[in-house]
Write an enzyme that holds these catalytic residues in place. Sequence first.
Site, PDB file in Angstrom:
ATOM      1  N   HIS A 244      -8.335   4.173 -11.753  1.00 35.96           N
ATOM      2  CA  HIS A 244      -8.047   4.554 -10.361  1.00 35.96           C
ATOM      3  C   HIS A 244      -7.592   5.993 -10.200  1.00 35.96           C
ATOM      4  O   HIS A 244      -7.420   6.476  -9.087  1.00 35.96           O
ATOM      5  CB  HIS A 244      -6.973   3.640  -9.756  1.00 35.96           C
ATOM      6  CG  HIS A 244      -5.587   3.950 -10.249  1.00 35.96           C
ATOM      7  ND1 HIS A 244      -5.093   3.483 -11.429  1.00 35.96           N
ATOM      8  CD2 HIS A 244      -4.604   4.724  -9.716  1.00 35.96           C
ATOM      9  CE1 HIS A 244      -3.865   3.917 -11.611  1.00 35.96           C
ATOM     10  NE2 HIS A 244      -3.547   4.681 -10.596  1.00 35.96           N
TER      11      HIS A 244
HETATM   12  C1  UD1 Z   1      -1.496   5.850  -5.592  1.00 35.99           C
HETATM   13  C2  UD1 Z   1      -0.593   6.892  -6.241  1.00 35.99           C
HETATM   14  C3  UD1 Z   1      -0.811   6.874  -7.743  1.00 35.99           C
HETATM   15  C4  UD1 Z   1      -0.615   5.488  -8.292  1.00 35.99           C
HETATM   16  C5  UD1 Z   1      -1.493   4.491  -7.542  1.00 35.99           C
HETATM   17  C6  UD1 Z   1      -1.192   3.099  -7.982  1.00 35.99           C
HETATM   18  C7  UD1 Z   1      -0.137   8.919  -4.923  1.00 35.99           C
HETATM   19  C8  UD1 Z   1      -0.460  10.336  -4.734  1.00 35.99           C
HETATM   20  N1  UD1 Z   1      -0.920   8.234  -5.769  1.00 35.99           N
HETATM   21  O1  UD1 Z   1      -2.841   6.234  -5.856  1.00 35.99           O
HETATM   22  O2  UD1 Z   1       0.149   7.732  -8.360  1.00 35.99           O
HETATM   23  O3  UD1 Z   1      -0.952   5.487  -9.660  1.00 35.99           O
HETATM   24  O4  UD1 Z   1      -1.227   4.589  -6.142  1.00 35.99           O
HETATM   25  O5  UD1 Z   1      -2.208   2.220  -7.658  1.00 35.99           O
HETATM   26  O6  UD1 Z   1       0.801   8.441  -4.339  1.00 35.99           O
HETATM   27  N2  UD1 Z   1      -6.880   1.867  -0.564  1.00 35.99           N
HETATM   28  C9  UD1 Z   1      -7.290   0.690  -0.025  1.00 35.99           C
HETATM   29  N3  UD1 Z   1      -6.363  -0.302   0.148  1.00 35.99           N
HETATM   30  C10 UD1 Z   1      -5.050  -0.174  -0.203  1.00 35.99           C
HETATM   31  C11 UD1 Z   1      -4.647   1.045  -0.758  1.00 35.99           C
HETATM   32  C12 UD1 Z   1      -5.557   2.063  -0.934  1.00 35.99           C
HETATM   33  O7  UD1 Z   1      -8.460   0.503   0.307  1.00 35.99           O
HETATM   34  O8  UD1 Z   1      -4.271  -1.128  -0.033  1.00 35.99           O
HETATM   35  C13 UD1 Z   1      -7.886   2.943  -0.794  1.00 35.99           C
HETATM   36  C14 UD1 Z   1      -8.043   3.869   0.412  1.00 35.99           C
HETATM   37  O9  UD1 Z   1      -9.390   4.247   0.485  1.00 35.99           O
HETATM   38  C15 UD1 Z   1      -7.215   5.078  -0.003  1.00 35.99           C
HETATM   39  C16 UD1 Z   1      -7.404   5.106  -1.512  1.00 35.99           C
HETATM   40  O10 UD1 Z   1      -7.496   3.730  -1.896  1.00 35.99           O
HETATM   41  O11 UD1 Z   1      -7.637   6.252   0.611  1.00 35.99           O
HETATM   42  C17 UD1 Z   1      -6.291   5.775  -2.257  1.00 35.99           C
HETATM   43  O12 UD1 Z   1      -5.029   5.203  -1.938  1.00 35.99           O
HETATM   44  P1  UD1 Z   1      -3.683   6.073  -2.110  1.00 35.99           P
HETATM   45  O13 UD1 Z   1      -2.490   5.220  -1.901  1.00 35.99           O
HETATM   46  O14 UD1 Z   1      -3.757   7.322  -1.320  1.00 35.99           O
HETATM   47  O15 UD1 Z   1      -3.735   6.545  -3.622  1.00 35.99           O
HETATM   48  P2  UD1 Z   1      -4.020   5.706  -4.926  1.00 35.99           P
HETATM   49  O16 UD1 Z   1      -5.258   6.216  -5.545  1.00 35.99           O
HETATM   50  O17 UD1 Z   1      -3.891   4.258  -4.663  1.00 35.99           O
HETATM   51  N1  UDP Z   2      -1.723  -4.456 -11.886  1.00 37.70           N
HETATM   52  C1  UDP Z   2      -1.853  -5.702 -11.285  1.00 37.70           C
HETATM   53  N2  UDP Z   2      -3.109  -6.106 -10.905  1.00 37.70           N
HETATM   54  C2  UDP Z   2      -4.211  -5.351 -11.106  1.00 37.70           C
HETATM   55  C3  UDP Z   2      -4.068  -4.083 -11.731  1.00 37.70           C
HETATM   56  C4  UDP Z   2      -2.811  -3.659 -12.095  1.00 37.70           C
HETATM   57  O1  UDP Z   2      -0.878  -6.424 -11.096  1.00 37.70           O
HETATM   58  O2  UDP Z   2      -5.316  -5.781 -10.730  1.00 37.70           O
HETATM   59  C5  UDP Z   2      -0.377  -3.987 -12.271  1.00 37.70           C
HETATM   60  C6  UDP Z   2      -0.246  -3.580 -13.721  1.00 37.70           C
HETATM   61  O3  UDP Z   2       0.018  -4.702 -14.541  1.00 37.70           O
HETATM   62  C7  UDP Z   2       0.907  -2.592 -13.668  1.00 37.70           C
HETATM   63  C8  UDP Z   2       0.715  -1.938 -12.314  1.00 37.70           C
HETATM   64  O4  UDP Z   2      -0.100  -2.813 -11.545  1.00 37.70           O
HETATM   65  O5  UDP Z   2       2.162  -3.233 -13.693  1.00 37.70           O
HETATM   66  C9  UDP Z   2       0.038  -0.617 -12.495  1.00 37.70           C
HETATM   67  O6  UDP Z   2      -0.406  -0.133 -11.272  1.00 37.70           O
HETATM   68  P1  UDP Z   2      -1.519   0.971 -11.146  1.00 37.70           P
HETATM   69  O7  UDP Z   2      -2.402   0.949 -12.324  1.00 37.70           O
HETATM   70  O8  UDP Z   2      -2.127   0.793  -9.817  1.00 37.70           O
HETATM   71  O9  UDP Z   2      -0.660   2.335 -11.070  1.00 37.70           O
HETATM   72  P2  UDP Z   2       0.027   3.309 -12.127  1.00 37.70           P
HETATM   73  O10 UDP Z   2       0.869   2.511 -13.050  1.00 37.70           O
HETATM   74  O11 UDP Z   2      -1.047   4.071 -12.815  1.00 37.70           O
HETATM   75  O12 UDP Z   2       0.817   4.226 -11.262  1.00 37.70           O
END
Ligand code: UD1
Ligand code: UDP
Length: 377
Positions: free
Chosen positions: A217
């Site tokens: 991601h």
């Molecule tokens: C965010 C965090 C990242 C973290 C990740 C965990 C920032 C800058 N990034 O990244 O550090 O590792 O969360 O998962 O804060 N979207 C959906 N549904 C949702 C959420 C997101 O469709 O419920 C899609 C949308 O298109 C959105 C994109 O995902 O634009 C990115 O979501 P966003 O929260 O901005 O950043 P992440 O890539 O999730």
């Molecule tokens: N996770 C989860 N379901 C999923 C993918 C990840 O519960 O389908 C959990 C994972 O076990 C970990 C956390 O989400 O505890 C990590 O989140 P993510 O990878 O989105 O973000 P990051 O840790 O890179 O910020």
Amino acid sequence: MIKILTIIGARPQIIKAAAISRAVAKRNDVEEVIVHTGQHYDQNMSEIFFDELGIPKSKYNLNVGSGSHGMQTAKMIEALENVFIKESPDCVIVYGDTNSTLAGAVTASKLHIPIAHIEAGLRSFNMSMPEEINRIACDHLSSILFAPTQVAMENLRAEGFMTSHAQFSNGKGRKVLNCGDVMYDNSIYFAQIAESNSVILSTLNIKPNGFILATIHRDNNTDNPESLNSIFRALSDISETNKQDVVLPLHPRTAKLLRTLSPELFDKVIHSELMKIIEPVSFLDMIALEKNASLVMTDSGGVQKESFFFEKPCVILRPETEWVEIVEHNAGVLTDADYEQIMDGYHKLLSKKVTFPKLFGDANAAEHILDKIIIYI
Ligand code: UD1
Ligand code: UDP
């Protein structure tokens, strides 16, 4: 009674918060108010975790949703300011390095509310990562920095945090402490529950130690068609060549970008017999997958660490990691999003002698953290 206000927003923060809420529930001198920024909002990125992990319902959901960094963070700050003024907490807890973390820290600092940063001191030293910007800013605004590891403590020492003269409005100086990692607490605690509750292996028809678990991601992997292609080509080739199931709970960001940037590849992997591309799963299912995988391939911070907790080798689909211990103990290989490096890293890990020492605390980090917050705020 001490009032703490916890900010959550993105999936990993919701999961992390479960550990502190469990510790709060054991005491009668602390009240917790949970504020969800709404950064993640899909049912399987947010709501799914509350009941399953016993997290109290958020008192506020700011429903900020997705957007550019500036827009998303600004909306959070505006809404958080009203909540903080209304609730007047003794301390704000922020987790990790997302835009929700940054917004919580900026807002609390301007209102002179002490901030406890859980997961302080992590560094990738890559200033093009939005997370690196968020975590550095947040560390500087926080009055109590909870580093999860000795490496994080050393990072903070190198940046002068241990000898900082910072004075906060409560007249106190900054505290930097290593109480362990709340995600180690959660992984140990929920692993037992997952053992009896998760049926994901039978649902997916996969065998213990007979599949690779993957997650992707990170923005520099998803937003760059070349990187996204390399990663998915490598996963697909490893799966086909070795007749290996690959389970990939797909983050919504990756799903959207793969579908638009590489529709043919998306079509190929979605119809592959061996590639099991599924919706994001619950934390209990995720733990069951991590515990039973033969190997993990991920660009997630949380997932690479959990694979270490469950003693699984991990191909880290990034050029660098904040969790350098994993690489130093040969349990992880950094491959970036480079096809050759991923293939090479996969083969190297299968033949390497890997060690998994206990580096992340005693599985009671949340209780230690809460004790320290009460002493120092
Ligand atoms: C965010 C965090 C990242 C973290 C990740 C965990 C920032 C800058 N990034 O990244 O550090 O590792 O969360 O998962 O804060 N979207 C959906 N549904 C949702 C959420 C997101 O469709 O419920 C899609 C949308 O298109 C959105 C994109 O995902 O634009 C990115 O979501 P966003 O929260 O901005 O950043 P992440 O890539 O999730
Ligand atoms: N996770 C989860 N379901 C999923 C993918 C990840 O519960 O389908 C959990 C994972 O076990 C970990 C956390 O989400 O505890 C990590 O989140 P993510 O990878 O989105 O973000 P990051 O840790 O890179 O910020």
